[in-house]
Design a protein around this motif. Sequence first.
Motif, PDB file in Angstrom:
ATOM      1  N   LEU A   1       0.829  -1.205   0.000  1.00 22.04           N
ATOM      2  CA  LEU A   1       0.000   0.000   0.000  1.00 22.04           C
ATOM      3  C   LEU A   1       0.863   1.254   0.000  1.00 22.04           C
ATOM      4  CD1 LEU A   1      -2.718   1.403   0.153  1.00 22.04           C
ATOM      5  CD2 LEU A   1      -2.690   1.077   2.641  1.00 22.04           C
ATOM      6  N   ALA A   2       1.855   1.296   0.883  1.00 25.90           N
ATOM      7  CA  ALA A   2       2.734   2.467   0.943  1.00 25.90           C
ATOM      8  C   ALA A   2       3.472   2.660  -0.377  1.00 25.90           C
ATOM      9  CB  ALA A   2       3.729   2.308   2.092  1.00 25.90           C
ATOM     10  N   ALA A   3       3.960   1.575  -0.952  1.00 29.56           N
ATOM     11  CA  ALA A   3       4.702   1.682  -2.209  1.00 29.56           C
ATOM     12  C   ALA A   3       3.812   2.187  -3.339  1.00 29.56           C
ATOM     13  CB  ALA A   3       5.310   0.325  -2.571  1.00 29.56           C
ATOM     14  N   GLN A   4       2.564   1.748  -3.366  1.00 29.98           N
ATOM     15  CA  GLN A   4       1.667   2.174  -4.445  1.00 29.98           C
ATOM     16  C   GLN A   4       1.304   3.657  -4.328  1.00 29.98           C
ATOM     17  OE1 GLN A   4       0.874   0.783  -7.146  1.00 29.98           O
ATOM     18  NE2 GLN A   4       1.202  -1.407  -6.882  1.00 29.98           N
ATOM     19  N   VAL A   5       1.028   4.142  -3.127  1.00 28.39           N
ATOM     20  CA  VAL A   5       0.672   5.563  -3.015  1.00 28.39           C
ATOM     21  C   VAL A   5       1.885   6.440  -3.309  1.00 28.39           C
ATOM     22  CG1 VAL A   5      -1.248   5.173  -1.430  1.00 28.39           C
ATOM     23  CG2 VAL A   5       1.016   5.623  -0.497  1.00 28.39           C
ATOM     24  N   LEU A   6       3.074   5.969  -2.943  1.00 31.95           N
ATOM     25  CA  LEU A   6       4.276   6.735  -3.259  1.00 31.95           C
ATOM     26  C   LEU A   6       4.585   6.685  -4.751  1.00 31.95           C
ATOM     27  CD1 LEU A   6       6.452   5.849  -0.165  1.00 31.95           C
ATOM     28  CD2 LEU A   6       5.717   8.135  -0.847  1.00 31.95           C
ATOM     29  N   ARG A   7       4.263   5.577  -5.393  1.00 32.79           N
ATOM     30  CA  ARG A   7       4.426   5.502  -6.844  1.00 32.79           C
ATOM     31  C   ARG A   7       3.527   6.532  -7.527  1.00 32.79           C
ATOM     32  NH1 ARG A   7       7.942   4.946 -10.113  1.00 32.79           N
ATOM     33  NH2 ARG A   7       8.668   3.038  -9.091  1.00 32.79           N
ATOM     34  N   LEU A   8       2.317   6.706  -7.024  1.00 31.12           N
ATOM     35  CA  LEU A   8       1.427   7.730  -7.573  1.00 31.12           C
ATOM     36  C   LEU A   8       2.046   9.118  -7.427  1.00 31.12           C
ATOM     37  CD1 LEU A   8      -2.003   6.452  -6.177  1.00 31.12           C
ATOM     38  CD2 LEU A   8      -1.237   6.378  -8.560  1.00 31.12           C
ATOM     39  N   LEU A   9       2.683   9.355  -6.281  1.00 31.37           N
ATOM     40  CA  LEU A   9       3.320  10.647  -6.054  1.00 31.37           C
ATOM     41  C   LEU A   9       4.490  10.855  -7.009  1.00 31.37           C
ATOM     42  CD1 LEU A   9       3.607  13.245  -4.403  1.00 31.37           C
ATOM     43  CD2 LEU A   9       4.989  11.955  -2.759  1.00 31.37           C
ATOM     44  N   LEU A  10       5.304   9.823  -7.209  1.00 35.81           N
ATOM     45  CA  LEU A  10       6.436   9.943  -8.125  1.00 35.81           C
ATOM     46  C   LEU A  10       5.964  10.169  -9.555  1.00 35.81           C
ATOM     47  CD1 LEU A  10       9.149   7.339  -7.073  1.00 35.81           C
ATOM     48  CD2 LEU A  10       9.125   9.804  -6.736  1.00 35.81           C
ATOM     49  N   ASP A  11       4.881   9.500  -9.939  1.00 29.71           N
ATOM     50  CA  ASP A  11       4.353   9.683 -11.292  1.00 29.71           C
ATOM     51  C   ASP A  11       3.908  11.125 -11.515  1.00 29.71           C
ATOM     52  OD1 ASP A  11       4.821   7.057 -11.839  1.00 29.71           O
ATOM     53  OD2 ASP A  11       2.755   6.389 -11.552  1.00 29.71           O
ATOM     54  N   ARG A  12       3.423  11.749 -10.449  1.00 30.46           N
ATOM     55  CA  ARG A  12       3.003  13.146 -10.566  1.00 30.46           C
ATOM     56  C   ARG A  12       4.198  14.091 -10.564  1.00 30.46           C
ATOM     57  NH1 ARG A  12       0.554  17.234  -6.174  1.00 30.46           N
ATOM     58  NH2 ARG A  12      -0.876  18.396  -7.487  1.00 30.46           N
ATOM     59  N   GLY A  13       5.234  13.720  -9.810  1.00 31.73           N
ATOM     60  CA  GLY A  13       6.422  14.564  -9.725  1.00 31.73           C
ATOM     61  C   GLY A  13       6.601  15.121  -8.331  1.00 31.73           C
ATOM     62  N   LEU A  14       7.862  15.204  -7.913  1.00 34.01           N
ATOM     63  CA  LEU A  14       8.208  15.718  -6.591  1.00 34.01           C
ATOM     64  C   LEU A  14       9.116  16.923  -6.767  1.00 34.01           C
ATOM     65  CD1 LEU A  14       8.968  12.795  -4.112  1.00 34.01           C
ATOM     66  CD2 LEU A  14       7.652  14.840  -3.637  1.00 34.01           C
ATOM     67  N   PRO A  15       8.565  18.120  -6.845  1.00 39.56           N
ATOM     68  CA  PRO A  15       9.386  19.295  -7.143  1.00 39.56           C
ATOM     69  C   PRO A  15      10.441  19.590  -6.095  1.00 39.56           C
ATOM     70  CG  PRO A  15       7.172  19.941  -6.457  1.00 39.56           C
ATOM     71  CD  PRO A  15       7.148  18.461  -6.677  1.00 39.56           C
ATOM     72  N   ARG A  16      10.186  19.186  -4.841  1.00 39.64           N
ATOM     73  CA  ARG A  16      11.143  19.532  -3.790  1.00 39.64           C
ATOM     74  C   ARG A  16      12.208  18.463  -3.584  1.00 39.64           C
ATOM     75  NH1 ARG A  16       7.125  21.718   0.899  1.00 39.64           N
ATOM     76  NH2 ARG A  16       5.954  19.902   0.258  1.00 39.64           N
ATOM     77  N   ALA A  17      12.096  17.352  -4.313  1.00 37.78           N
ATOM     78  CA  ALA A  17      13.030  16.249  -4.091  1.00 37.78           C
ATOM     79  C   ALA A  17      14.382  16.535  -4.733  1.00 37.78           C
ATOM     80  CB  ALA A  17      12.457  14.955  -4.660  1.00 37.78           C
ATOM     81  N   ARG A  18      15.441  16.142  -4.046  1.00 45.18           N
ATOM     82  CA  ARG A  18      16.766  16.207  -4.631  1.00 45.18           C
ATOM     83  C   ARG A  18      16.931  15.040  -5.597  1.00 45.18           C
ATOM     84  NH1 ARG A  18      20.525  17.540   0.679  1.00 45.18           N
ATOM     85  NH2 ARG A  18      19.326  19.327   1.408  1.00 45.18           N
ATOM     86  N   PHE A  19      17.806  15.218  -6.571  1.00 45.00           N
ATOM     87  CA  PHE A  19      17.922  14.245  -7.655  1.00 45.00           C
ATOM     88  C   PHE A  19      18.211  12.840  -7.132  1.00 45.00           C
ATOM     89  CE2 PHE A  19      20.629  12.045 -10.801  1.00 45.00           C
ATOM     90  CZ  PHE A  19      19.695  11.910 -11.809  1.00 45.00           C
ATOM     91  N   PHE A  20      19.226  12.704  -6.267  1.00 44.73           N
ATOM     92  CA  PHE A  20      19.603  11.374  -5.808  1.00 44.73           C
ATOM     93  C   PHE A  20      18.570  10.803  -4.831  1.00 44.73           C
ATOM     94  CE2 PHE A  20      23.853  12.879  -7.168  1.00 44.73           C
ATOM     95  CZ  PHE A  20      24.098  11.881  -8.102  1.00 44.73           C
ATOM     96  N   ASP A  21      17.897  11.666  -4.080  1.00 49.31           N
ATOM     97  CA  ASP A  21      16.810  11.180  -3.226  1.00 49.31           C
ATOM     98  C   ASP A  21      15.688  10.608  -4.084  1.00 49.31           C
ATOM     99  OD1 ASP A  21      18.154  12.026  -0.965  1.00 49.31           O
ATOM    100  OD2 ASP A  21      17.253  14.018  -1.028  1.00 49.31           O
ATOM    101  N   LEU A  22      15.418  11.272  -5.194  1.00 49.97           N
ATOM    102  CA  LEU A  22      14.380  10.800  -6.108  1.00 49.97           C
ATOM    103  C   LEU A  22      14.772   9.459  -6.724  1.00 49.97           C
ATOM    104  CD1 LEU A  22      11.653  11.746  -7.272  1.00 49.97           C
ATOM    105  CD2 LEU A  22      12.907  12.723  -9.186  1.00 49.97           C
ATOM    106  N   LEU A  23      16.041   9.332  -7.108  1.00 49.32           N
ATOM    107  CA  LEU A  23      16.514   8.060  -7.659  1.00 49.32           C
ATOM    108  C   LEU A  23      16.396   6.945  -6.626  1.00 49.32           C
ATOM    109  CD1 LEU A  23      19.726   8.879  -9.732  1.00 49.32           C
ATOM    110  CD2 LEU A  23      17.443   8.335 -10.564  1.00 49.32           C
TER     111      LEU A  23
END
Length: 408
Positions: A355-377
């Motif tokens: 469940l946690a992985a799926q909701v976070l996948r939705l967030l990544l698909d939308r984009g995380l403007p505040r995320a640092r590049f390597f944190d996003l990777l």
Amino acid sequence: SHLPPRLGGMVLAGLGAAAVLAAVYGAYRSVTSALVPEERAGDLIVQRRRADRGPRIVALGGGTGLSTLVRGLKEYTSHVTAVVTVTDDGGSSGRLVDELGILPPGDIRNVLVALADMEPLMEQVLQHRFSRGSLAGHSLGNLLLGALTEVLGDFEEAVRQSSRVLAVRGQVLPSTAQPVRLCAELDDGTVVRGETRVSGSGRPIRRVFLEPGDARPPAAALEAVAEADLIVLGPGSLFTSVLPNLLIEPLRDAIRASGALKVYVVNVMTQPGETDGFSAADHVRAVLEHTGPGLVDVALVNTGPVDPARLAAYRAQGADVVRADLDAVARLGVLPVGAPVVASGDLVRHDPRLLAAQVLRLLLDRGLPRARFFDLLWLSERLRRDLEPRPRPRAAALLGRSLPGSGG
């Protein structure tokens, strides 16, 4: 036997582009492998450091659903704010409300335990429910919150201090510090008051509301909503866990005004007495009818199979699988996303990790403007690994050794 010059150039260009892409992908996998080490010493430290730089998430609900969600989310981010409904009036919580005049502690206790860093034995102790004497039915965690409230003179402060002692990853907040009562208007116009009466009315619920109707949320809850990257509603009992939080007008308005992605997690099973016969679209429709438009962007619906033997046991008690009518959800103006998020085991409920992985996948698909590049990777690679199907253990005979518990 030679290629024409133009065609040869195109082939060479294509091969060059493929080589570049392969090199980029290889570098990407090398970086993410370093950022997400396999099971080895130091893995936990790396994960905790990355979690400290994870997305800001607000999760609203109650019961076992909210604790299931945050138990999974804390493995990805330390910035989880759980906003917990406070309308429970049954069991140990109801007794403490009547005897001590505090807010019901049960759901908050469950979420504190789910977000805490503690040994399994300590978790078992806090969740221990006494079976004899005047304490019969009370859990130790509920009594601890009651004692801290009397010592500190404030329930919110008691929750804060409990969070500090238990090393909670994130924060846990009641949806309001005021005593409130959940009420429901049934399909025949009858009004029932009190959460236990609402869930046990035995009739379809037309709407729910709070008394008094002017409850206010903690300032910290409004601040967390304003800063959130992701807001998750549910899972949990629709009328008695999810909607009570959304009936608090300032909190509802803050969610609507937030630029965060708003995801409603639809329950896996219907709940006798509350959502008999409800499909996924029926759940979403009830949320929208109580809150108005703009509060849900995505509805996450389980599309994984449920074991027939487990399903038969639930059907014998009047529950059934929530039908994934994704097209009907879309017609309500909400994006439906189907995914297998059901857990294995005797109980049919969401799997915290999936469940946690799926909701976070939705967030990544939308984009995380505040995320640092390597944190996003790191987050992207971690989700990829966690969402990969886990193969079942091969037969012990093929491995040439006994599996744990196989009698060898």
